[in-house]
Design a protein around this motif. Structure first.
Motif, mmCIF file in Angstrom:
data_model
loop_
_atom_site.group_PDB
_atom_site.id
_atom_site.type_symbol
_atom_site.label_atom_id
_atom_site.label_comp_id
_atom_site.label_asym_id
_atom_site.label_seq_id
_atom_site.Cartn_x
_atom_site.Cartn_y
_atom_site.Cartn_z
ATOM 1 N N VAL A 1 0.839 -1.202 0.000
ATOM 2 C CA VAL A 1 0.000 0.000 0.000
ATOM 3 C C VAL A 1 0.873 1.250 0.000
ATOM 4 O O VAL A 1 0.662 2.192 -0.768
ATOM 5 C CB VAL A 1 -0.958 0.016 1.209
ATOM 6 N N VAL A 2 1.872 1.262 0.888
ATOM 7 C CA VAL A 2 2.769 2.413 1.002
ATOM 8 C C VAL A 2 3.489 2.679 -0.316
ATOM 9 O O VAL A 2 3.579 3.829 -0.773
ATOM 10 C CB VAL A 2 3.793 2.178 2.143
ATOM 11 N N THR A 3 3.988 1.631 -0.939
ATOM 12 C CA THR A 3 4.748 1.776 -2.183
ATOM 13 C C THR A 3 3.895 2.345 -3.307
ATOM 14 O O THR A 3 4.322 3.228 -4.066
ATOM 15 C CB THR A 3 5.318 0.412 -2.614
ATOM 16 N N THR A 4 2.653 1.867 -3.401
ATOM 17 C CA THR A 4 1.764 2.328 -4.467
ATOM 18 C C THR A 4 1.409 3.805 -4.316
ATOM 19 O O THR A 4 1.231 4.521 -5.311
ATOM 20 C CB THR A 4 0.476 1.489 -4.487
ATOM 21 N N LEU A 5 1.318 4.279 -3.071
ATOM 22 C CA LEU A 5 0.889 5.656 -2.813
ATOM 23 C C LEU A 5 2.056 6.588 -2.483
ATOM 24 O O LEU A 5 1.860 7.680 -1.962
ATOM 25 C CB LEU A 5 -0.130 5.673 -1.667
ATOM 26 N N LYS A 6 3.263 6.170 -2.804
ATOM 27 C CA LYS A 6 4.437 6.938 -2.386
ATOM 28 C C LYS A 6 4.535 8.307 -3.051
ATOM 29 O O LYS A 6 5.193 9.206 -2.533
ATOM 30 C CB LYS A 6 5.720 6.143 -2.652
ATOM 31 N N ASN A 7 3.898 8.491 -4.212
ATOM 32 C CA ASN A 7 3.973 9.780 -4.903
ATOM 33 C C ASN A 7 2.838 10.727 -4.531
ATOM 34 O O ASN A 7 2.683 11.792 -5.135
ATOM 35 C CB ASN A 7 3.982 9.553 -6.413
ATOM 36 N N SER A 8 2.045 10.354 -3.545
ATOM 37 C CA SER A 8 0.959 11.216 -3.069
ATOM 38 C C SER A 8 1.446 12.060 -1.896
ATOM 39 O O SER A 8 2.604 11.972 -1.482
ATOM 40 C CB SER A 8 -0.235 10.359 -2.641
ATOM 41 N N SER A 9 0.550 12.877 -1.343
ATOM 42 C CA SER A 9 0.901 13.669 -0.161
ATOM 43 C C SER A 9 0.576 12.915 1.127
ATOM 44 O O SER A 9 0.575 13.490 2.215
ATOM 45 C CB SER A 9 0.141 15.003 -0.176
ATOM 46 N N ILE A 10 0.295 11.615 1.007
ATOM 47 C CA ILE A 10 -0.024 10.786 2.178
ATOM 48 C C ILE A 10 1.276 10.327 2.831
ATOM 49 O O ILE A 10 2.203 9.874 2.153
ATOM 50 C CB ILE A 10 -0.859 9.567 1.757
ATOM 51 N N GLU A 11 1.348 10.465 4.150
ATOM 52 C CA GLU A 11 2.493 9.963 4.913
ATOM 53 C C GLU A 11 2.008 8.887 5.871
ATOM 54 O O GLU A 11 0.889 8.951 6.382
ATOM 55 C CB GLU A 11 3.182 11.106 5.658
ATOM 56 N N PHE A 12 2.865 7.890 6.132
ATOM 57 C CA PHE A 12 2.441 6.676 6.814
ATOM 58 C C PHE A 12 3.211 6.436 8.112
ATOM 59 O O PHE A 12 4.367 6.841 8.264
ATOM 60 C CB PHE A 12 2.638 5.468 5.896
ATOM 61 N N ALA A 13 2.532 5.739 9.026
ATOM 62 C CA ALA A 13 3.155 5.205 10.231
ATOM 63 C C ALA A 13 2.499 3.854 10.498
ATOM 64 O O ALA A 13 1.451 3.541 9.918
ATOM 65 C CB ALA A 13 2.957 6.139 11.422
ATOM 66 N N ALA A 14 3.118 3.048 11.343
ATOM 67 C CA ALA A 14 2.563 1.716 11.614
ATOM 68 C C ALA A 14 2.738 1.340 13.073
ATOM 69 O O ALA A 14 3.743 1.694 13.706
ATOM 70 C CB ALA A 14 3.218 0.667 10.717
ATOM 71 N N VAL A 15 1.748 0.603 13.590
ATOM 72 C CA VAL A 15 1.734 0.166 14.984
ATOM 73 C C VAL A 15 1.294 -1.289 15.030
ATOM 74 O O VAL A 15 0.300 -1.665 14.393
ATOM 75 C CB VAL A 15 0.745 1.022 15.819
ATOM 76 N N GLN A 16 2.035 -2.123 15.745
ATOM 77 C CA GLN A 16 1.590 -3.495 16.016
ATOM 78 C C GLN A 16 0.899 -3.518 17.375
ATOM 79 O O GLN A 16 1.369 -2.891 18.330
ATOM 80 C CB GLN A 16 2.759 -4.484 16.016
ATOM 81 N N PHE A 17 -0.216 -4.239 17.456
ATOM 82 C CA PHE A 17 -0.901 -4.346 18.745
ATOM 83 C C PHE A 17 -1.200 -5.802 19.069
ATOM 84 O O PHE A 17 -1.439 -6.628 18.184
ATOM 85 C CB PHE A 17 -2.185 -3.512 18.762
ATOM 86 N N SER A 18 -1.138 -6.098 20.337
ATOM 87 C CA SER A 18 -1.491 -7.412 20.868
ATOM 88 C C SER A 18 -1.934 -7.161 22.304
ATOM 89 O O SER A 18 -2.845 -6.373 22.519
ATOM 90 C CB SER A 18 -0.291 -8.356 20.785
ATOM 91 N N LYS A 19 -1.278 -7.742 23.285
ATOM 92 C CA LYS A 19 -1.556 -7.380 24.680
ATOM 93 C C LYS A 19 -1.041 -5.977 24.952
ATOM 94 O O LYS A 19 -1.633 -5.191 25.682
ATOM 95 C CB LYS A 19 -0.896 -8.380 25.633
ATOM 96 N N THR A 20 0.099 -5.648 24.346
ATOM 97 C CA THR A 20 0.672 -4.303 24.425
ATOM 98 C C THR A 20 0.651 -3.669 23.034
ATOM 99 O O THR A 20 0.175 -4.272 22.080
ATOM 100 C CB THR A 20 2.116 -4.356 24.955
ATOM 101 N N VAL A 21 1.189 -2.457 22.941
ATOM 102 C CA VAL A 21 1.193 -1.715 21.682
ATOM 103 C C VAL A 21 2.615 -1.243 21.403
ATOM 104 O O VAL A 21 3.316 -0.800 22.310
ATOM 105 C CB VAL A 21 0.242 -0.499 21.753
ATOM 106 N N SER A 22 3.039 -1.327 20.144
ATOM 107 C CA SER A 22 4.404 -0.930 19.800
ATOM 108 C C SER A 22 4.412 -0.148 18.495
ATOM 109 O O SER A 22 3.836 -0.588 17.486
ATOM 110 C CB SER A 22 5.282 -2.175 19.644
ATOM 111 N N THR A 23 5.067 1.030 18.503
ATOM 112 C CA THR A 23 5.245 1.790 17.265
ATOM 113 C C THR A 23 6.294 1.092 16.408
ATOM 114 O O THR A 23 7.422 0.879 16.839
ATOM 115 C CB THR A 23 5.708 3.229 17.562
#
Length: 416
Positions: A303-325
């Protein structure tokens, strides 16, 4: 041993009625226990063109114990800018003390605070790094910024918290992906969440959906496999839910969603003609295989690669029992996101979806005063560590025979 106080500098305000000296604080820029700058507020200073109410002045304390003006700043059109001032611990990792400025009557008396980063030459940078408005936290807040403190670590997480007073409440400001300017977030950008999970939430929270709505955060939900209680997950999606919820049988189905989701995300940018900050929240629970976890990560990067030429910026978080950036907006811009995503390990625990949403959008929490004795101990400890600054500041505001709020002058008094 008794100490005498001697007036070394006398500074007069430039406008009658501006309440020059109504607020003061000192900056120990490099935390070496020596005062470097004095900040003075004049919350009723008025400037007609462009209209401004409130001004702050930054003075350098020279080796000759004189005060030299470095900066003067007006920001708010009508809000009593500078009514409160607070030196806060380093917020952006440059080892310099920073400054918080309150404008509690801004935005129809809802209030706002401004964050200025420290600067060796002028005490602070002339442009604020962040403006936090009450309405971004809660529409019910009034007079946000009446009091500010940035000394204590009330969360016991090793990070200094900023406590902000408002009418009838005190809030602790927290950094998160959507409001952390130093991590690349743009507070003015449109916001979106993509939640990928193969289970209904293990936790319960009734507030985050309302907060998402107040902050106009678009939420897309991808449900994988047979989810026991899909209705719980359904509630998390934005309206129209039928357009923002995607159901697939297994993680191989992510490839078939690529075009649909990309078009949805790109549509936010096209409709608003402005920047978009998007966070992927992806499930790391024990119910998925290692290969499925890798498919999750591959889909995100596709998804990130396809939209890399847009003005959209990305971040990602994994969640389970805890949360991690996993990676921040800044990581994405600096080309570090792929490396961090590839290195992310599978957590293998619960599915605390609500906790993950809170993690990304929480701006402030109400202070719980049930442990008041513990807070009082923290305050006493903090005061003892910076008693020199507090002594100077207290003397500055009480030396005049007039009330501190009404004083027209500020005297810098140094122990001899």
């Amino acid at each position: 041993m008794t100490h005498k106080w001697e007036a070394m500098s006398n500074i007069s305000g430039e406008q009658i009625g501006s309440y020059f000296g109504g607020s003061v604080c000192v900056l120990d820029l490099n935390s070496d226990s020596n005062t470097d700058f004095l900040v003075v507020g004049a919350p009723l200073y008025y400037k007609p063109h462009p209209q401004r109410e409130g001004r702050i002045y930054i003075y350098r304390l020279t080796q000759q114990l004189k005060l030299e003006k470095e900066l003067e700043i007006c920001e708010s059109a009508q809000g009593r800018f500078g009514m409160t001032l607070a030196a806060v611990a380093d917020l952006n990792g440059d080892q310099l003390q920073d400054l918080a400025v309150g404008a509690p009557l801004e935005d129809n008396q809802k209030g706002a605070i401004y964050i200025y980063l420290g600067n060796h030459e002028h005490g602070i940078r002339p442009q604020y790094s962040q403006r936090i408005v009450a309405s971004s936290i809660s529409k019910q807040l009034q007079h946000f910024g009446l009091a500010i403190d940035g000394v204590m670590d009330m969360g016991q997480d090793g990070l200094t918290d900023i406590a902000v007073g408002a009418q009838g409440t005190v809030l602790l400001l927290n950094k998160n992906l959507f409001n952390n300017v130093e991590s690349g977030a743009d507070p003015e950008a449109n916001k979106a969440l993509v939640i990928i999970t193969d289970g209904s939430p293990s936790d319960i929270n009734t507030n985050e959906i309302q907060r998402c709505e107040e902050l106009s955060i678009t939420r897309f939900i991808i449900g994988v496999g047979k989810i026991d209680n899909f209705e719980k997950l359904n509630k998390l999606a934005s309206e129209p839910k039928e357009s923002n919820i995607f159901k697939i049988e297994n993680y191989d189905g992510l490839n078939g969603l690529l075009d649909k989701l990309q078009n949805k995300i790109y549509g936010i940018e096209e409709c608003t003609k402005s920047k978009v900050n998007l966070v992927f929240l992806f499930d790391g629970s024990s119910s998925m295989q290692a290969s499925d976890f890798d498919k999750n990560k591959k889909f995100i990067w596709d998804v990130v690669t396809t939209l890399k030429n847009s003005s959209i910026e990305f971040a990602a978080v994994q969640f389970s029992k805890t949360v991690s950036t996993v990676f921040t907006f800044k990581d994405y811009v600096n080309g570090m996101a792929k490396k961090k995503l590839d290195a992310e390990k599978h957590m293998k625990s619960l599915t605390n979806t609500h906790k993950a949403i809170d993690f990304t959008l929480e701006v402030a929490t109400d202070v719980d005063f049930t442990n008041l004795e513990e807070y009082a101990t923290s305050v006493t400890s903090s005061i003892s560590k910076c008693i020199d600054d507090i002594t100077v500041s207290k003397t500055i505001t009480t030396r005049s025979n007039q009330k501190p709020w009404m004083t027209a002058e500020v005297r810098a008094l140094l122990k001899t």
